[in-house]
Scaffold this active site. Structure first.
Site, short mmCIF file in Angstrom:
data_model
loop_
_atom_site.label_atom_id
_atom_site.label_comp_id
_atom_site.label_asym_id
_atom_site.label_seq_id
_atom_site.Cartn_x
_atom_site.Cartn_y
_atom_site.Cartn_z
N ARG A 28 -1.00 8.43 -20.54
CA ARG A 28 -1.34 7.38 -19.49
C ARG A 28 -1.25 5.85 -20.14
O ARG A 28 -1.16 5.03 -19.58
CB ARG A 28 -2.86 7.30 -19.26
N TYR A 81 3.07 -4.97 5.38
CA TYR A 81 2.83 -3.58 5.53
C TYR A 81 1.42 -3.66 6.00
O TYR A 81 0.37 -3.96 5.06
CB TYR A 81 3.17 -2.84 4.26
N ASP A 154 6.17 -8.95 -2.55
CA ASP A 154 6.59 -7.43 -2.22
C ASP A 154 7.95 -7.43 -1.89
O ASP A 154 8.37 -8.07 -0.76
CB ASP A 154 5.78 -6.71 -1.28
N LYS A 179 10.82 3.79 -1.89
CA LYS A 179 11.93 3.64 -1.02
C LYS A 179 13.45 3.38 -1.68
O LYS A 179 13.74 4.39 -2.28
CB LYS A 179 11.50 2.30 -0.09
C1 LIG Z 1 6.86 -3.09 2.23
C2 LIG Z 1 5.83 -2.16 1.74
N1 LIG Z 1 5.32 -2.24 0.57
C3 LIG Z 1 4.50 -1.21 0.05
C4 LIG Z 1 4.32 -0.04 0.55
C5 LIG Z 1 3.48 1.07 -0.01
O1 LIG Z 1 4.21 1.88 -1.04
P1 LIG Z 1 3.94 3.54 -1.17
O2 LIG Z 1 3.92 4.10 0.17
O3 LIG Z 1 4.88 3.77 -2.08
O4 LIG Z 1 2.48 3.33 -1.61
C6 LIG Z 1 5.31 0.42 1.52
C7 LIG Z 1 5.03 1.61 2.25
O5 LIG Z 1 5.72 1.86 3.21
C8 LIG Z 1 5.91 -0.80 2.24
O6 LIG Z 1 6.86 -0.53 3.28
#
Ligand SMILES: Cc1ncc(COP(=O)(O)O)c(C=O)c1O
Length: 363
Positions: A28, A81, A154, A179
């Site tokens: 961890r 998101y 992000d 992704k």
């Molecule tokens: C732009 C964006 N940020 C964060 C996330 C969250 O990521 P995770 O699904 O890996 O937790 C997503 C998920 O679709 C996303 O599209």
């Protein structure tokens, strides 16, 4: 793959646990494979360091938790998101953190909100999900700095290949590595690139939160990075080609894709604008969109993006399900909006599948 690491003497173990000597002790607290992945992401983003998490949401949670306390306000882009929206609206709000949602592309509105609410942090997406609105990171940083407001970006949709928010002055660059970074739809992961002090604090916090990346997922992510430029360049080029075709189809009332000439703050490092295409189907509602998705033969209906396969998602059903219909309407997520994550297949095959699905759903 280890939950603990052996050291030959207790003195060495003591030093490594006490951070007096470099090394690994407990899973961890760190792992060599995860460390290699973190180094790769830090280098791609031009950051001092990076910290990996078990998912993109774990990374977003950690980024917010590090900078806000009860009584603080956080400014966030309205069209982020869905889970990022709801973690602020529901979870952090319950902890006493007030979220204020703004149109992040309206810099006058952002400036007024900073003056009025003195937020501790701003959360925005470089290219937003699913409306693909581009944040002007250099201008956001300039607006945030005088009040020491932290800028959390992000960068999932843009990837480190298109934009490097840290080099533009942002405090943290967050990715859902589920992704494009891992890129094969086979892991969940998140990662934050930051300056060394912020990264050290994130790492310390991560020891307590425990939402760490598993070594196997870090290894798969490293393997994904080897082909990131190949995959993503192909996907972006195909996306641009698909956009021009969809714009000519009378059944599509609106095609959403970032304008190639739009490059606020010269932040885009190339002429590519991403591999997501969103579009609205004329006179369609939920039943018609479901019919369209059910008629696909190659493109997969799936609640993710950034895979090598082309994927289609209905935001009202999936990514933005947690928003009320009124919230979705306010953000601009219509009931006839779909999001296409363009894969590495031939763009002609992707278009053929879209056309035959449209023919089937709208005979
Ligand atoms: C732009 C964006 N940020 C964060 C996330 C969250 O990521 P995770 O699904 O890996 O937790 C997503 C998920 O679709 C996303 O599209």
């Amino acid at each position: 793959m280890a939950s603990a690491f052996h050291h030959a003497t207790s003195t060495t173990l003591d030093k490594v646990i006490g951070n007096d000597e470099a090394g690994f002790t407990y899973g961890r607290y760190g792992n060599p494979t995860t460390g290699a992945f973190e180094t790769a992401v830090a280098q791609m983003e031009g950051a001092d360091d990076a910290v990996a998490f078990s998912s993109g949401m774990a990374a977003i949670y950690a980024a917010i938790a590090l900078v806000v306390s009860s009584g603080d306000t956080i400014l966030a882009s309205r069209d982020i998101y869905g889970a990022s929206f709801s973690v602020l609206r529901d979870h952090f709000h319950k902890l006493g953190v007030r979220p204020v949602f703004v149109d992040i592309t309206d810099l006058d509105q952002v400036e007024a909100a900073i003056q009025a609410h003195r937020p501790t942090a701003i959360l925005a997406e470089t290219v937003s999900n699913p409306l693909l609105r581009v944040a002007d990171i250099p201008r956001l940083v300039a607006l945030a700095k005088p009040t020491a407001t932290r800028v959390l970006i992000d960068n999932t949709f843009a990837t480190p290949l298109l934009v490097n928010p840290i080099t533009l002055g942002a405090d943290m660059t967050i990715h859902s590595s589920t992704k494009y970074i891992a890129g094969h739809g086979d892991i969940m992961g998140g990662v934050i690139a930051a300056g060394s002090e912020t990264a050290a604090a994130l790492r310390e916090q991560s020891r307590m939160l425990g939402a760490i990346a598993s070594p196997m997922d870090a290894w798969l992510s490293l393997r994904g990075i080897k082909t990131l430029p190949l995959r993503y360049t192909r996907q972006c080029t195909s996306a641009a080609a698909i956009v021009s075709e969809l714009e000519r189809d009378p059944r599509i009332s609106r095609v959403i894709y970032p304008d190639v000439t739009f490059n606020p703050g010269n932040q885009f490092r190339s002429a590519l604008r991403g591999a997501i295409v969103s579009f609205e189907v004329a006179k369609a509602g939920q039943p018609e969109i479901y019919a369209l998705m059910d008629a696909l033969q190659m493109i997969l209906p799936a609640t993710t993006l950034g895979d090598v396969y082309s994927l289609m998602l209905y935001p009202a059903m999936a990514s933005h399900r947690a928003l009320t219909p009124e919230e979705r309407a306010e953000v601009g997520i219509a009931d006839n909006l779909v999001r296409l994550s363009v894969g590495i297949e031939s763009p002609d095959d992707i278009l053929d599948d879209l056309r035959q699905a449209l023919d089937t759903a709208f005979p």
